[in-house]
Design a protein around this motif. Structure first.
Motif, PDB file in Angstrom:
ATOM      1  N   ILE A 127       7.933 -49.342  29.898  1.00  0.00           N
ATOM      2  CA  ILE A 127       6.640 -48.981  30.481  1.00  0.00           C
ATOM      3  C   ILE A 127       6.049 -50.159  31.246  1.00  0.00           C
ATOM      4  CG2 ILE A 127       4.255 -48.335  29.932  1.00  0.00           C
ATOM      5  CD1 ILE A 127       5.440 -46.789  27.509  1.00  0.00           C
ATOM      6  N   VAL A 128       6.124 -51.353  30.655  1.00  0.00           N
ATOM      7  CA  VAL A 128       5.596 -52.556  31.321  1.00  0.00           C
ATOM      8  C   VAL A 128       6.264 -52.766  32.675  1.00  0.00           C
ATOM      9  CG1 VAL A 128       5.557 -55.081  31.217  1.00  0.00           C
ATOM     10  CG2 VAL A 128       4.844 -53.749  29.234  1.00  0.00           C
ATOM     11  N   LEU A 129       7.583 -52.732  32.699  1.00  0.00           N
ATOM     12  CA  LEU A 129       8.308 -53.001  33.949  1.00  0.00           C
ATOM     13  C   LEU A 129       8.092 -51.890  34.970  1.00  0.00           C
ATOM     14  CD1 LEU A 129      11.606 -54.464  32.467  1.00  0.00           C
ATOM     15  CD2 LEU A 129       9.759 -55.714  33.623  1.00  0.00           C
ATOM     16  N   ALA A 130       8.007 -50.650  34.494  1.00  0.00           N
ATOM     17  CA  ALA A 130       7.751 -49.543  35.418  1.00  0.00           C
ATOM     18  C   ALA A 130       6.356 -49.641  36.015  1.00  0.00           C
ATOM     19  CB  ALA A 130       7.928 -48.214  34.695  1.00  0.00           C
ATOM     20  N   ALA A 131       5.370 -49.993  35.195  1.00  0.00           N
ATOM     21  CA  ALA A 131       3.998 -50.130  35.694  1.00  0.00           C
ATOM     22  C   ALA A 131       3.895 -51.270  36.705  1.00  0.00           C
ATOM     23  CB  ALA A 131       3.037 -50.356  34.527  1.00  0.00           C
TER      24      ALA A 131
ATOM     25  N   THR B 186      19.463 -31.103  21.307  1.00  0.00           N
ATOM     26  CA  THR B 186      18.569 -31.025  22.449  1.00  0.00           C
ATOM     27  C   THR B 186      19.089 -30.063  23.505  1.00  0.00           C
ATOM     28  OG1 THR B 186      19.640 -32.902  23.537  1.00  0.00           O
ATOM     29  CG2 THR B 186      17.745 -33.396  22.139  1.00  0.00           C
ATOM     30  N   ALA B 187      18.153 -29.436  24.203  1.00  0.00           N
ATOM     31  CA  ALA B 187      18.529 -28.503  25.265  1.00  0.00           C
ATOM     32  C   ALA B 187      19.300 -29.205  26.376  1.00  0.00           C
ATOM     33  CB  ALA B 187      17.276 -27.832  25.834  1.00  0.00           C
ATOM     34  N   LEU B 188      18.960 -30.463  26.631  1.00  0.00           N
ATOM     35  CA  LEU B 188      19.640 -31.212  27.687  1.00  0.00           C
ATOM     36  C   LEU B 188      20.903 -31.903  27.195  1.00  0.00           C
ATOM     37  CD1 LEU B 188      16.582 -32.731  29.604  1.00  0.00           C
ATOM     38  CD2 LEU B 188      17.984 -30.751  30.203  1.00  0.00           C
ATOM     39  N   ALA B 189      21.199 -31.751  25.920  1.00  0.00           N
ATOM     40  CA  ALA B 189      22.456 -32.215  25.325  1.00  0.00           C
ATOM     41  C   ALA B 189      22.688 -33.712  25.471  1.00  0.00           C
ATOM     42  CB  ALA B 189      23.639 -31.444  25.925  1.00  0.00           C
ATOM     43  N   ARG B 190      21.608 -34.495  25.341  1.00  0.00           N
ATOM     44  CA  ARG B 190      21.759 -35.951  25.398  1.00  0.00           C
ATOM     45  C   ARG B 190      20.474 -36.618  24.925  1.00  0.00           C
ATOM     46  NH1 ARG B 190      18.801 -37.950  29.653  1.00  0.00           N
ATOM     47  NH2 ARG B 190      18.269 -36.502  31.342  1.00  0.00           N
ATOM     48  N   LEU B 191      20.542 -37.926  24.710  1.00  0.00           N
ATOM     49  CA  LEU B 191      19.353 -38.706  24.420  1.00  0.00           C
ATOM     50  C   LEU B 191      18.582 -38.972  25.712  1.00  0.00           C
ATOM     51  CD1 LEU B 191      21.252 -39.252  21.945  1.00  0.00           C
ATOM     52  CD2 LEU B 191      20.133 -41.464  21.745  1.00  0.00           C
ATOM     53  N   GLY B 192      17.316 -39.304  25.568  1.00  0.00           N
ATOM     54  CA  GLY B 192      16.515 -39.677  26.728  1.00  0.00           C
ATOM     55  C   GLY B 192      16.674 -41.147  27.059  1.00  0.00           C
ATOM     56  N   THR B 193      16.294 -41.511  28.258  1.00  0.00           N
ATOM     57  CA  THR B 193      16.307 -42.917  28.671  1.00  0.00           C
ATOM     58  C   THR B 193      14.886 -43.462  28.685  1.00  0.00           C
ATOM     59  OG1 THR B 193      16.020 -42.495  31.040  1.00  0.00           O
ATOM     60  CG2 THR B 193      18.288 -42.411  30.159  1.00  0.00           C
ATOM     61  N   VAL B 194      14.792 -44.766  28.643  1.00  0.00           N
ATOM     62  CA  VAL B 194      13.475 -45.411  28.694  1.00  0.00           C
ATOM     63  C   VAL B 194      12.759 -45.061  29.991  1.00  0.00           C
ATOM     64  CG1 VAL B 194      12.306 -47.639  28.782  1.00  0.00           C
ATOM     65  CG2 VAL B 194      14.154 -47.275  27.140  1.00  0.00           C
ATOM     66  N   ALA B 195      13.487 -45.009  31.087  1.00  0.00           N
ATOM     67  CA  ALA B 195      12.874 -44.674  32.374  1.00  0.00           C
ATOM     68  C   ALA B 195      12.303 -43.265  32.359  1.00  0.00           C
ATOM     69  CB  ALA B 195      13.901 -44.818  33.500  1.00  0.00           C
ATOM     70  N   GLU B 196      12.988 -42.341  31.664  1.00  0.00           N
ATOM     71  CA  GLU B 196      12.502 -40.961  31.599  1.00  0.00           C
ATOM     72  C   GLU B 196      11.254 -40.835  30.738  1.00  0.00           C
ATOM     73  OE1 GLU B 196      16.628 -38.455  32.231  1.00  0.00           O
ATOM     74  OE2 GLU B 196      16.241 -39.384  30.281  1.00  0.00           O
ATOM     75  N   LEU B 197      11.028 -41.788  29.861  1.00  0.00           N
ATOM     76  CA  LEU B 197       9.805 -41.816  29.068  1.00  0.00           C
ATOM     77  C   LEU B 197       8.692 -42.525  29.830  1.00  0.00           C
ATOM     78  CD1 LEU B 197       7.876 -43.362  26.788  1.00  0.00           C
ATOM     79  CD2 LEU B 197       8.569 -40.996  26.400  1.00  0.00           C
ATOM     80  N   ALA B 198       9.046 -43.586  30.542  1.00  0.00           N
ATOM     81  CA  ALA B 198       8.045 -44.351  31.296  1.00  0.00           C
ATOM     82  C   ALA B 198       7.435 -43.519  32.417  1.00  0.00           C
ATOM     83  CB  ALA B 198       8.672 -45.621  31.866  1.00  0.00           C
ATOM     84  N   GLY B 199       8.229 -42.653  33.033  1.00  0.00           N
ATOM     85  CA  GLY B 199       7.721 -41.846  34.145  1.00  0.00           C
ATOM     86  C   GLY B 199       6.503 -41.015  33.785  1.00  0.00           C
ATOM     87  N   PRO B 200       6.550 -40.220  32.711  1.00  0.00           N
ATOM     88  CA  PRO B 200       5.368 -39.451  32.310  1.00  0.00           C
ATOM     89  C   PRO B 200       4.181 -40.320  31.943  1.00  0.00           C
ATOM     90  CG  PRO B 200       7.332 -38.498  31.348  1.00  0.00           C
ATOM     91  CD  PRO B 200       7.758 -39.790  31.980  1.00  0.00           C
ATOM     92  N   VAL B 201       4.440 -41.489  31.345  1.00  0.00           N
ATOM     93  CA  VAL B 201       3.338 -42.398  31.017  1.00  0.00           C
ATOM     94  C   VAL B 201       2.646 -42.860  32.286  1.00  0.00           C
ATOM     95  CG1 VAL B 201       2.730 -44.630  30.009  1.00  0.00           C
ATOM     96  CG2 VAL B 201       4.382 -43.156  28.847  1.00  0.00           C
ATOM     97  N   LEU B 202       3.429 -43.255  33.291  1.00  0.00           N
ATOM     98  CA  LEU B 202       2.832 -43.692  34.558  1.00  0.00           C
ATOM     99  C   LEU B 202       2.070 -42.561  35.225  1.00  0.00           C
ATOM    100  CD1 LEU B 202       4.470 -46.256  34.101  1.00  0.00           C
ATOM    101  CD2 LEU B 202       5.186 -46.151  36.492  1.00  0.00           C
ATOM    102  N   PHE B 203       2.593 -41.340  35.126  1.00  0.00           N
ATOM    103  CA  PHE B 203       1.884 -40.197  35.691  1.00  0.00           C
ATOM    104  C   PHE B 203       0.499 -40.049  35.054  1.00  0.00           C
ATOM    105  CE2 PHE B 203       0.858 -35.634  34.983  1.00  0.00           C
ATOM    106  CZ  PHE B 203       0.449 -35.326  36.273  1.00  0.00           C
TER     107      PHE B 203
END
Length: 249
Positions: free
Chosen positions: A23-27, A212-229
């Motif tokens: 989140i820090v680096l994405a922000a 999971t429906a997407l059949a995988r773990l999430g990435t940090v970037a995929e979590l940071a995106g909604p936070v930035l939104f």
């Protein structure tokens, strides 16, 4: 990268590792000036400082254990001295342990509750004078708050309470133009997976691929995106919500 947070002043707790680091680096990459804190010195802190220098901007990485009220209060003072205002606060810092409920000590209960819940209360309260209309608070929750997780009664209780805190503050602070939301991750693959034995890491990946429906773990970037939104102006009419980022678990 689109500078969606250009010029905004953001505080992120627990930013040296894992989700917080992402989140820090994405922000910072989105144009924000970021203040973050860490609990222990180490290479993770040093490397974060180096990466933030590459991004430009006015960034600060300071030591603060948010499980201690006095250090939370000093963090708020630092935010005021360095930035003068805050446009966003992300309560990310947390601890977790796995203990059968019958063996859960008062000390362990208190440490997890204090770091995961009480710290968020105090961070928001002490930084509130720095936030004005348009500011956004994002609390990092957990998908486990709704599901319940064996051996983590203390952690699950703290994350469930975070939802209640968020909804109450959304109503109380809304008239001031301050939004408060929760982002609830599922299982996100961080550098912690690199520290595991390879067989265990692959076993976890396989387990959550089935769940999971997407059949995988999430990435940090995929979590940071909604936070930035949620920190940005595009989410200006969203408050009191819990956004599950869990791949359809």
């Amino acid at each position: 990268m689109q500078k969606s947070l250009q010029g905004k002043k953001i505080l992120v707790t627990g930013g040296s590792r894992g989700i917080g680091r992402g989140i820090v680096l994405a922000a910072a990459g989105a144009g924000a000036d970021v203040l973050t804190c860490y609990r222990h010195e180490g290479e993770a802190v040093d490397s974060l400082v180096r990466e933030l220098k590459k991004s430009g901007g006015d960034h600060h990485v300071v030591r603060a254990d948010v499980g201690r009220i006095s250090e939370v209060d000093q963090l708020a003072v630092t935010a005021r001295e360095r930035f003068g205002r805050l446009d966003g606060v992300v309560n990310n810092a947390g601890v977790i342990s796995h203990i059968p409920f019958g063996e859960l000590t008062v000390q362990e209960w208190s440490e997890v509750i204090d770091t995961n819940l009480t710290a968020a209360y105090r961070v928001i309260q002490q930084t509130l004078p720095l936030m004005g209309a348009g500011a956004s608070v994002v609390n990092i929750g957990s998908r486990g708050a709704a599901a319940g997780i064996p051996l983590r009664a203390h952690y699950t209780a703290a994350k469930a309470a975070m939802i209640g805190l968020t909804r109450s503050l959304a109503r109380e602070l809304g008239p001031k133009g301050i939004r408060v939301n929760v982002v609830a991750p599922g299982v996100i693959e961080t550098e912690a997976f690199d520290a595991m034995p390879a067989e265990r890491a692959e076993g976890l990946r396989a387990t959550y691929a089935r769940k999971t429906a997407l059949a995988r773990l999430g990435t940090v970037a995929e979590l940071a995106g909604p936070v930035l939104f949620l920190l940005g102006d595009g989410a200006g009419y969203i408050t009191g919500e819990t956004l599950n980022v869990d791949g359809g678990i």
